[in-house]
Write a protein that holds these residues in place. Sequence first.
Motif, PDB file in Angstrom:
ATOM      1  N   UNK A   1       0.815  -1.211   0.000  1.00 18.34           N
ATOM      2  CA  UNK A   1       0.000   0.000   0.000  1.00 18.34           C
ATOM      3  C   UNK A   1       0.852   1.265   0.000  1.00 18.34           C
ATOM      4  N   UNK A   2       2.142   1.113  -0.258  1.00 21.16           N
ATOM      5  CA  UNK A   2       2.995   2.297  -0.227  1.00 21.16           C
ATOM      6  C   UNK A   2       2.690   3.201  -1.426  1.00 21.16           C
ATOM      7  N   UNK A   3       2.927   4.469  -1.246  1.00 17.36           N
ATOM      8  CA  UNK A   3       2.700   5.446  -2.303  1.00 17.36           C
ATOM      9  C   UNK A   3       3.936   5.490  -3.183  1.00 17.36           C
ATOM     10  N   UNK A   4       3.712   5.497  -4.459  1.00 18.37           N
ATOM     11  CA  UNK A   4       4.814   5.526  -5.414  1.00 18.37           C
ATOM     12  C   UNK A   4       4.887   6.919  -6.047  1.00 18.37           C
ATOM     13  N   UNK A   5       6.019   7.561  -5.898  1.00 14.26           N
ATOM     14  CA  UNK A   5       6.197   8.892  -6.463  1.00 14.26           C
ATOM     15  C   UNK A   5       6.846   8.808  -7.837  1.00 14.26           C
ATOM     16  N   UNK A   6       6.640   9.803  -8.652  1.00 14.72           N
ATOM     17  CA  UNK A   6       7.274   9.928  -9.961  1.00 14.72           C
ATOM     18  C   UNK A   6       8.181  11.147  -9.931  1.00 14.72           C
ATOM     19  N   UNK A   7       9.247  11.087 -10.688  1.00 15.78           N
ATOM     20  CA  UNK A   7      10.125  12.246 -10.799  1.00 15.78           C
ATOM     21  C   UNK A   7       9.603  13.146 -11.911  1.00 15.78           C
ATOM     22  N   UNK A   8       9.658  14.463 -11.636  1.00 13.64           N
ATOM     23  CA  UNK A   8       9.213  15.430 -12.633  1.00 13.64           C
ATOM     24  C   UNK A   8      10.261  16.520 -12.785  1.00 13.64           C
TER      25      UNK A   8
ATOM     26  N   UNK B   1      11.030  20.124 -12.420  1.00 13.80           N
ATOM     27  CA  UNK B   1      10.395  21.138 -11.571  1.00 13.80           C
ATOM     28  C   UNK B   1       9.978  22.379 -12.339  1.00 13.80           C
ATOM     29  N   UNK B   2      10.651  22.687 -13.415  1.00  9.57           N
ATOM     30  CA  UNK B   2      10.323  23.900 -14.157  1.00  9.57           C
ATOM     31  C   UNK B   2       8.988  23.793 -14.894  1.00  9.57           C
ATOM     32  N   UNK B   3       8.733  22.646 -15.541  1.00  9.87           N
ATOM     33  CA  UNK B   3       7.505  22.561 -16.338  1.00  9.87           C
ATOM     34  C   UNK B   3       6.586  21.387 -15.964  1.00  9.87           C
ATOM     35  N   UNK B   4       6.970  20.566 -14.976  1.00  8.69           N
ATOM     36  CA  UNK B   4       6.119  19.452 -14.545  1.00  8.69           C
ATOM     37  C   UNK B   4       6.180  18.238 -15.444  1.00  8.69           C
ATOM     38  N   UNK B   5       7.064  18.232 -16.441  1.00  4.31           N
ATOM     39  CA  UNK B   5       7.187  17.073 -17.330  1.00  4.31           C
ATOM     40  C   UNK B   5       7.756  15.874 -16.598  1.00  4.31           C
ATOM     41  N   UNK B   6       7.270  14.716 -16.939  1.00  4.31           N
ATOM     42  CA  UNK B   6       7.724  13.480 -16.274  1.00  4.31           C
ATOM     43  C   UNK B   6       9.131  13.123 -16.718  1.00  4.31           C
TER      44      UNK B   6
END
Length: 181
Positions: A27-34, A36-41
């Motif tokens: 049930x852990x939350x999985x984060x994605x890297x983005x 920071x300037x434009x929110x692109x993955x």
Amino acid sequence: MRSIWNGNISFGLVSIPIKIYPATEDHSISFRQIHTRDGGRIRYRKVCELEDSPVESSEIGRAYEDADGALVPITDDDLAALPLPTTHTLEIEAFISAAEIDPLQMGDAYYLGTTGAAGAKPYTLLREALKRSEKVAIAKYAHRGRERLGMLRVVGDTIALHRLLWPDEVREPAGVAPRRR
């Protein structure tokens, strides 16, 4: 619940058809890297070190790296030819007290179910024998191309399988704790 493996529990002349189901869920939350300037993955691309170019998944194989750093390619045919006597079988090797298992050796947990009415009676007999004797069964089995060690125990009315690490896979704690004075 969907099974992840089909096979048999085997000991002596007894064979019990089974299916394996995951006993836990994450049930852990999985984060994605983005960016920071434009929110692109941000994604990781697989790149060949020799050509310095991206490689498609269909072009990726496996290799074993030896002590000198040389890579020895391994194909699916090579892996299929390996003699794994426990393919699709949980081969019970011994019945022991659960206290004999070092908790550091315990890995993932699974539930074992039967495949049809033919397996119900021997499954129930094994479950009740484990319950009455207060023992666990130690078994060898093959999963993902590798022979593994497992422990069967009773959980409620179900037999559970705990993947066990081989003793040489558990590290010694030398140097971890502070020295005595």
